[in-house]
Design a protein around this motif. Structure first.
Motif, mmCIF file in Angstrom:
data_model
loop_
_atom_site.group_PDB
_atom_site.id
_atom_site.type_symbol
_atom_site.label_atom_id
_atom_site.label_comp_id
_atom_site.label_asym_id
_atom_site.label_seq_id
_atom_site.Cartn_x
_atom_site.Cartn_y
_atom_site.Cartn_z
ATOM 1 N N GLY A 118 44.732 52.530 -0.358
ATOM 2 C CA GLY A 118 43.621 52.726 0.575
ATOM 3 C C GLY A 118 42.371 53.254 -0.110
ATOM 4 O O GLY A 118 41.346 53.459 0.524
ATOM 5 N N ALA A 119 42.447 53.503 -1.432
ATOM 6 C CA ALA A 119 41.319 54.083 -2.169
ATOM 7 C C ALA A 119 40.420 52.978 -2.718
ATOM 8 O O ALA A 119 40.831 51.822 -2.835
ATOM 9 N N TYR A 120 39.199 53.359 -3.073
ATOM 10 C CA TYR A 120 38.265 52.414 -3.695
ATOM 11 C C TYR A 120 38.365 52.510 -5.210
ATOM 12 O O TYR A 120 38.436 53.610 -5.772
ATOM 13 N N SER A 121 38.336 51.355 -5.859
ATOM 14 C CA SER A 121 38.262 51.307 -7.311
ATOM 15 C C SER A 121 36.787 51.215 -7.695
ATOM 16 O O SER A 121 36.080 50.321 -7.237
ATOM 17 N N ILE A 122 36.333 52.161 -8.531
ATOM 18 C CA ILE A 122 34.904 52.148 -8.888
ATOM 19 C C ILE A 122 34.669 51.361 -10.181
ATOM 20 O O ILE A 122 33.545 51.205 -10.631
ATOM 21 N N GLY A 123 35.761 50.896 -10.804
ATOM 22 C CA GLY A 123 35.643 50.096 -12.025
ATOM 23 C C GLY A 123 36.483 50.684 -13.144
ATOM 24 O O GLY A 123 37.105 51.735 -12.982
ATOM 25 N N GLY A 124 36.502 49.979 -14.245
ATOM 26 C CA GLY A 124 37.356 50.442 -15.342
ATOM 27 C C GLY A 124 36.723 50.184 -16.681
ATOM 28 O O GLY A 124 35.687 49.520 -16.788
ATOM 29 N N ILE A 125 37.356 50.733 -17.703
ATOM 30 C CA ILE A 125 36.909 50.472 -19.067
ATOM 31 C C ILE A 125 38.132 50.167 -19.912
ATOM 32 O O ILE A 125 39.179 50.807 -19.758
ATOM 33 N N GLY A 126 37.989 49.175 -20.783
ATOM 34 C CA GLY A 126 39.110 48.809 -21.638
ATOM 35 C C GLY A 126 38.614 48.277 -22.960
ATOM 36 O O GLY A 126 37.489 47.790 -23.056
ATOM 37 N N SER A 127 39.468 48.391 -23.964
ATOM 38 C CA SER A 127 39.067 47.879 -25.281
ATOM 39 C C SER A 127 40.290 47.657 -26.151
ATOM 40 O O SER A 127 41.252 48.428 -26.095
ATOM 41 N N PRO A 128 40.230 46.615 -26.990
ATOM 42 C CA PRO A 128 41.217 46.534 -28.072
ATOM 43 C C PRO A 128 40.903 47.623 -29.093
ATOM 44 O O PRO A 128 39.800 48.183 -29.091
ATOM 45 N N VAL A 129 41.860 47.926 -29.935
ATOM 46 C CA VAL A 129 41.639 48.981 -30.935
ATOM 47 C C VAL A 129 41.178 48.376 -32.265
ATOM 48 O O VAL A 129 41.352 47.177 -32.518
ATOM 49 N N ALA A 130 40.614 49.274 -33.104
ATOM 50 C CA ALA A 130 40.222 48.840 -34.451
ATOM 51 C C ALA A 130 41.039 49.601 -35.488
ATOM 52 O O ALA A 130 40.784 49.510 -36.678
ATOM 53 N N GLY A 131 41.998 50.381 -35.050
ATOM 54 C CA GLY A 131 42.809 51.235 -35.917
ATOM 55 C C GLY A 131 43.345 52.349 -35.046
ATOM 56 O O GLY A 131 43.259 52.261 -33.826
ATOM 57 N N ILE A 132 43.866 53.398 -35.666
ATOM 58 C CA ILE A 132 44.431 54.491 -34.864
ATOM 59 C C ILE A 132 43.299 55.292 -34.222
ATOM 60 O O ILE A 132 42.443 55.848 -34.924
ATOM 61 N N ARG A 133 43.270 55.297 -32.909
ATOM 62 C CA ARG A 133 42.266 56.037 -32.119
ATOM 63 C C ARG A 133 40.827 55.669 -32.485
ATOM 64 O O ARG A 133 39.913 56.492 -32.341
ATOM 65 N N THR A 134 40.636 54.448 -32.972
ATOM 66 C CA THR A 134 39.272 53.958 -33.208
ATOM 67 C C THR A 134 39.132 52.582 -32.574
ATOM 68 O O THR A 134 40.120 51.858 -32.398
ATOM 69 N N PHE A 135 37.886 52.233 -32.279
ATOM 70 C CA PHE A 135 37.615 51.016 -31.511
ATOM 71 C C PHE A 135 36.428 50.279 -32.113
ATOM 72 O O PHE A 135 35.543 50.920 -32.695
ATOM 73 N N PRO A 136 36.372 48.947 -31.939
ATOM 74 C CA PRO A 136 35.164 48.230 -32.359
ATOM 75 C C PRO A 136 33.995 48.670 -31.472
ATOM 76 O O PRO A 136 34.218 48.995 -30.305
ATOM 77 N N ASP A 137 32.809 48.688 -31.994
ATOM 78 C CA ASP A 137 31.597 49.049 -31.240
ATOM 79 C C ASP A 137 31.810 50.355 -30.470
ATOM 80 O O ASP A 137 31.529 50.468 -29.272
ATOM 81 N N GLU A 138 32.316 51.336 -31.217
ATOM 82 C CA GLU A 138 32.805 52.562 -30.583
ATOM 83 C C GLU A 138 31.713 53.368 -29.865
ATOM 84 O O GLU A 138 31.956 53.913 -28.788
#
Ligand SMILES: Cc1cc2nc3c(=O)[nH]c(=O)nc-3n(C[C@H](O)[C@H](O)[C@H](O)COP(=O)(O)O)c2cc1C
Length: 222
Positions: free
Chosen positions: A141-161
């Motif tokens: 019954g709640a509203y979803s305000i959106g999400g964020i997701g990303s593939p990783v670039a290594g341990i706890r790092t991301f592309p275009d971080e």
């Protein structure tokens, strides 16, 4: 304002999803909201046994951490669901929690709350996981305000971080704004209203067997 974050990674906050969630929570904290993190790694949430006791009494029959998580969900103003992509879906830990929420779903008990989603992956398909978690949010019954997701670039790092983390902090701030301003999401109302008709109809059919949910819907309608 209280914002609850539930993370389903077996690595808890120490993994990639935890790293991205940290940034979302930093946006939440910058908006002045109180935050609490529940890591399913350290909580005991067993799979649903389909006993239907929650529908009858409002309380789950399994004695583990579910009921306390449920209370926190019922008393927060907004929540965040964070899971890595496991085979194009959420982790088993998160799915066990979703299944245990079946009674909350029948009552659409989180009407009036807002949620954001966080996902990380090895190589993508983040939208699929975010969208699945968003559908779960709507069934509550709640509203979803959106999400964020990303593939990783290594341990706890991301592309275009830098850009990713900026957007993650914005998402946290946006969650708080939506809660504070009671943001409308008319595009989600069609699903929520249809699902509400379905759930109240189901509980109506089962009214002799599920007195808790019958009374819940009677009160909701009055
Ligand atoms: C059992 C398992 C299944 C996974 N399945 C996928 C997948 O289907 N697609 C994908 O892109 N990454 C997949 N991954 C990679 C994780 O989503 C990725 O490493 C994620 O960032 C891990 O987050 P964590 O460190 O918070 O646990 C999988 C990892 C594991 C351990």
């Amino acid at each position: 304002m209280k914002i609850l974050a539930i993370i389903g990674s077996p690595r808890g906050m120490e993994g990639n999803t935890g790293r991205l969630l940290e940034e979302v929570l930093s946006g939440v904290a910058a908006s002045g909201a109180e935050t609490e993190i529940l890591s399913l790694r350290t909580l005991n949430v067993q799979p649903c046994e389909a006993c239907d006791v929650c529908h009858t009494t409002g309380v789950c029959n399994i004695k583990d951490d579910y009921e306390s998580i449920k209370e926190k969900l019922l008393t927060c103003d907004g929540f965040i669901l964070a899971s890595p992509n496991y085979i194009s879906s959420v982790t088993a830990q998160m799915k066990a929690l979703f299944d245990r929420c079946n009674g909350l779903i029948h009552c659409m008990a989180l009407e009036g709350t807002y949620a954001a989603m966080v996902d990380t992956s090895g190589s993508g398909e983040d939208e699929e996981v975010i969208s699945y978690m968003g559908r779960f949010v709507n069934t509550l019954g709640a509203y979803s305000i959106g999400g964020i997701g990303s593939p990783v670039a290594g341990i706890r790092t991301f592309p275009d971080e830098k850009n990713l983390f900026d957007n993650a902090r914005k998402l946290g701030g946006e969650l708080c704004r939506c809660v504070a301003e009671r943001q409308a999401f008319p595009e989600q109302d069609a699903f929520i209203n249809g699902f509400s008709a379905r759930m109240s109809g189901l509980v109506g059919i089962m009214k002799e067997s599920w007195p808790y949910e019958r009374e819940y819907w009677e009160k909701k309608r009055s």
